[in-house]
Write an enzyme that holds these catalytic residues in place. Structure first.
Site, PDB file in Angstrom:
ATOM      1  N   LYS A   1       0.831  -1.205   0.000  1.00 20.81           N
ATOM      2  CA  LYS A   1       0.000   0.000   0.000  1.00 20.81           C
ATOM      3  C   LYS A   1       0.869   1.260   0.000  1.00 20.81           C
ATOM      4  CE  LYS A   1      -1.983   1.866   3.413  1.00 20.81           C
ATOM      5  NZ  LYS A   1      -2.634   2.509   4.492  1.00 20.81           N
TER       6      LYS A   1
ATOM      7  N   ASP B   1      -6.594   1.140   0.889  1.00 20.73           N
ATOM      8  CA  ASP B   1      -6.625   1.294   2.346  1.00 20.73           C
ATOM      9  C   ASP B   1      -8.013   0.877   2.837  1.00 20.73           C
ATOM     10  OD1 ASP B   1      -8.347   3.310   1.627  1.00 20.73           O
ATOM     11  OD2 ASP B   1      -7.432   4.834   2.904  1.00 20.73           O
TER      12      ASP B   1
END
Ligand code: SF4
Length: 215
Positions: free
Chosen positions: A123, A141
């Site tokens: 991420k 997320d």
């Protein structure tokens, strides 16, 4: 969970774009190194909380060498209001050291090199590549995971499944900014507990069965 029809996806993003034509990260930074540090600090923390801590830190610390010279103990003094600060401080010092040793103090451009740094997962690498280097990556997320599943846009059991589905389903025209539009939509409209469906601009395109109604 009904899958959103492919035909309406361009309209879905066109409406999010209309609301925020040039979306930006809410994290504050002056250079790519500071962005990387801010994203590492933001895991399981709010952007506002990270910004409060990094404001005085980033006034003094602008390079990996300055961070290493500051040291873990003093770094903790700046970031102790952020969750998991001890682990994050360790990672920030270690990744700064590696940036100096392996990359001449610069932040690398590839997924593999970024993810080799301590505290940097898929991420974080995706955010840095998108925000700093303009790559059309999508960092999933908690907000994007929820919006992807809830709306039927990109259902998946884990963040990677949602990311891969988004990369497949989001038209190229919208891919560069898709992750910001989805984060902001999740943060301010399609909220975790009570989504604001009555005022949501994509209400008629979203397939969520539990939409809230005006009272
Ligand atoms: S209609 Fe409701 S559930 Fe669907 S995207 Fe909008 S806020 Fe989220």
């Amino acid at each position: 969970m009904a899958l959103m029809k492919s035909a309406v996806i361009p309209e879905f993003f066109a409406r999010l774009r209309q609301a925020i034509p040039e979306p930006e990260t809410e994290l504050e930074y002056d250079n790519v190194y500071q962005l990387l540090v801010a994203v590492v600090l933001s895991a399981q923390a709010t952007d506002a909380g990270v910004n409060r801590a990094t404001k005085p830190l980033f006034e003094k610390i602008k390079t990996p060498a300055q961070m290493v010279a500051l040291g873990e103990k003093k770094l903790i003094d700046y970031i102790k209001t952020i969750g998991l600060f001890r682990t994050k401080a360790k990672n920030v010092i270690a990744l700064s050291q590696l940036l100096i040793e392996r990359h001449g103090g610069e932040v690398p451009h590839t997924h593999a090199e970024l993810q080799d740094l301590p505290g940097v997962g898929r991420k974080t690498a995706n955010v840095v590549m998108n925000v700093a280097y303009g790559e059309a990556t999508i960092a999933v997320d908690t907000h994007i995971f929820r919006v992807g599943n809830r709306t039927g846009l990109a259902p998946g059991k884990n963040p990677l499944q949602v990311e891969l589905k988004l990369l497949k389903r989001v038209p190229e025209e919208f891919r560069l900014h898709a992750h910001h539009w989805l984060i902001l939509h999740g943060r301010y409209t399609c909220k975790a507990r009570t989504p604001m469906c009555p005022t949501c601009v994509v209400n008629d395109l979203c397939t969520f069965k539990g939409k809230t109604v005006a009272v």
